[in-house]
Design an enzyme around this catalytic site. Structure first.
Site, PDB file in Angstrom:
ATOM      1  N   LYS A 196       4.852  80.019  54.886  1.00 18.10           N
ATOM      2  CA  LYS A 196       3.711  79.061  55.115  1.00 18.10           C
ATOM      3  C   LYS A 196       2.993  79.293  56.097  1.00 18.10           C
ATOM      4  O   LYS A 196       2.848  80.473  56.489  1.00 18.10           O
ATOM      5  CB  LYS A 196       4.908  77.858  55.386  1.00 18.10           C
ATOM      6  CG  LYS A 196       5.647  77.372  54.267  1.00 18.10           C
ATOM      7  CD  LYS A 196       6.627  76.222  54.880  1.00 18.10           C
ATOM      8  CE  LYS A 196       5.948  74.892  55.221  1.00 18.10           C
ATOM      9  NZ  LYS A 196       5.455  74.318  54.038  1.00 18.10           N
ATOM     10  N   ARG A 240      31.851  50.542  51.066  1.00 19.46           N
ATOM     11  CA  ARG A 240      30.706  50.875  51.736  1.00 19.46           C
ATOM     12  C   ARG A 240      30.284  51.978  51.733  1.00 19.46           C
ATOM     13  O   ARG A 240      28.939  52.356  51.380  1.00 19.46           O
ATOM     14  CB  ARG A 240      30.710  50.063  53.137  1.00 19.46           C
ATOM     15  CG  ARG A 240      29.705  50.577  54.022  1.00 19.46           C
ATOM     16  CD  ARG A 240      28.219  50.100  53.300  1.00 19.46           C
ATOM     17  NE  ARG A 240      28.332  48.403  52.755  1.00 19.46           N
ATOM     18  CZ  ARG A 240      27.270  48.000  52.302  1.00 19.46           C
ATOM     19  NH1 ARG A 240      26.177  48.604  51.661  1.00 19.46           N
ATOM     20  NH2 ARG A 240      27.592  46.651  51.957  1.00 19.46           N
ATOM     21  N   ASP A 244      -1.893  74.622  48.539  1.00 17.33           N
ATOM     22  CA  ASP A 244      -1.335  73.450  49.476  1.00 17.33           C
ATOM     23  C   ASP A 244      -2.533  72.418  49.780  1.00 17.33           C
ATOM     24  O   ASP A 244      -3.503  72.847  50.191  1.00 17.33           O
ATOM     25  CB  ASP A 244      -0.783  74.090  50.400  1.00 17.33           C
ATOM     26  CG  ASP A 244      -0.619  73.322  51.706  1.00 17.33           C
ATOM     27  OD1 ASP A 244       0.170  72.375  51.387  1.00 17.33           O
ATOM     28  OD2 ASP A 244      -0.687  73.184  52.826  1.00 17.33           O
ATOM     29  N   GLU A 290       2.159  79.979  50.519  1.00 19.76           N
ATOM     30  CA  GLU A 290       1.383  78.999  50.517  1.00 19.76           C
ATOM     31  C   GLU A 290      -0.064  79.083  50.962  1.00 19.76           C
ATOM     32  O   GLU A 290      -0.440  80.007  51.787  1.00 19.76           O
ATOM     33  CB  GLU A 290       2.073  78.020  51.694  1.00 19.76           C
ATOM     34  CG  GLU A 290       1.048  76.637  51.915  1.00 19.76           C
ATOM     35  CD  GLU A 290       1.811  75.959  53.076  1.00 19.76           C
ATOM     36  OE1 GLU A 290       1.216  76.057  54.294  1.00 19.76           O
ATOM     37  OE2 GLU A 290       2.705  75.384  52.881  1.00 19.76           O
ATOM     38  N   LYS A 300      12.491  68.297  52.227  1.00 15.99           N
ATOM     39  CA  LYS A 300      12.566  67.266  53.058  1.00 15.99           C
ATOM     40  C   LYS A 300      13.502  66.248  52.617  1.00 15.99           C
ATOM     41  O   LYS A 300      13.476  65.379  51.958  1.00 15.99           O
ATOM     42  CB  LYS A 300      11.092  66.728  52.766  1.00 15.99           C
ATOM     43  CG  LYS A 300       9.894  67.564  53.446  1.00 15.99           C
ATOM     44  CD  LYS A 300       8.538  66.911  53.280  1.00 15.99           C
ATOM     45  CE  LYS A 300       7.533  68.017  53.690  1.00 15.99           C
ATOM     46  NZ  LYS A 300       6.101  67.478  53.501  1.00 15.99           N
TER      47      LYS A 300
END
Length: 277
Positions: free
Chosen positions: A164, A97, A215, A194, A132
């Site tokens: 960012k 599993r 972006d 960004e 992510k």
């Protein structure tokens, strides 16, 4: 892939799942009973996870015999064998599993990455992942991206500077953020910024950014703004890009397109484990 790290991860995963013992398996089967299982593709896709199968079962039983019919990055079609594993029934059942969950996830990521690469169909622009990822599984997920034909963005917060919108807001400006960070980092660390406007692109270039990210910009905007960027500066498009609109970025001229959905939304590839008679 760092196999030392993989070994530690698999040890932790098995300890989590088995706990003190496998009540079902240990009760039914004597340790000397031998058997064989086979991994079979139940949907079409790109297989990924050879090291997980091999290292996983051999952690439980070093004498396990494993035969592979597919290598990482190869297409597996419905009904095709991926691998067979022979050894004690007790350890086969304890390991199946954990191993299956991981290779299904990795193969799903490799499959959607391969689809994205083919959808973009560019001889210049490369598909890459983002940060992510699933906590604890980043190494495996990013490896799977490469086996689907994609490339890796930064691995974490530690290996590249990425300024960012929130960094810019707290710092006051792009120029201030870049100036401050360049005082501390070494010469081997790249600085990405960004940007959301033409003015920000110019400010980032003036500040000495190594990578310009466009972006949430449309292809036409990118085509216009990229003319401002010297060839020595790497360009990237990200945000709002899906499989449905990816092809429209084919001629945008960017070096990379980063796609979060490669890892955070990939559907696991359907693979089954059966007793091999």
């Amino acid at each position: 892939m760092n196999k030392l790290k993989l070994k530690k991860q698999l040890e932790y995963f098995f300890i989590e799942d088995i706990g003190e013992r496998d009540i079902t398996t240990d009760t039914i089967f004597p340790s000397r009973k031998k058997g064989e299982i086979v991994f079979i593709a139940k949907s079409n896709g790109i297989f990924c996870g050879r090291d997980v199968i091999e290292m996983g079962f051999q952690l439980l039983e070093p004498t396990m015999e494993i035969a592979f019919f597919k290598e990482d990055g190869e297409t597996a079609e419905i009904g095709e064998k991926i691998a067979t594993v022979s050894g004690s029934v007790v350890n086969l059942l304890k390991g199946e599993r954990v191993v299956l969950n991981l290779i299904q996830k990795m193969s799903g990521i490799a499959t959607i990455t391969n689809r994205a690469v083919k959808t973009l169909n560019s001889g210049y622009t490369k598909i890459c992942d983002t940060r992510k990822t699933t906590p604890g599984l980043r190494m495996l997920e990013k490896y799977a991206v490469t086996k689907g034909g994609g490339f890796n963005h930064r691995c974490g917060l530690y290996d590249a500077v990425m300024i960012k919108d929130n960094h810019i807001s707290f710092a006051g400006s792009i120029a201030d953020a870049v100036k401050t960070v360049k005082k501390s980092i070494g010469h081997t660390v790249k600085v990405e910024v960004e940007t959301e406007t033409k003015e920000q692109v110019l400010e980032a270039l003036e500040a000495g950014a190594d990578i310009i990210m466009f972006d949430n910009r449309k292809p036409d905007e990118i085509k216009e703004w990229i003319q401002l960027v010297p060839e020595t500066v790497i360009t990237e498009a990200s945000g709002g890009i899906t499989l449905d609109n990816l092809a429209s970025y084919r001629d945008s001229g960017v070096d990379f397109i980063s796609l979060g959905f490669l890892t955070h939304s990939a559907k696991a590839l359907d693979i089954s484990v059966k007793v091999n008679f």
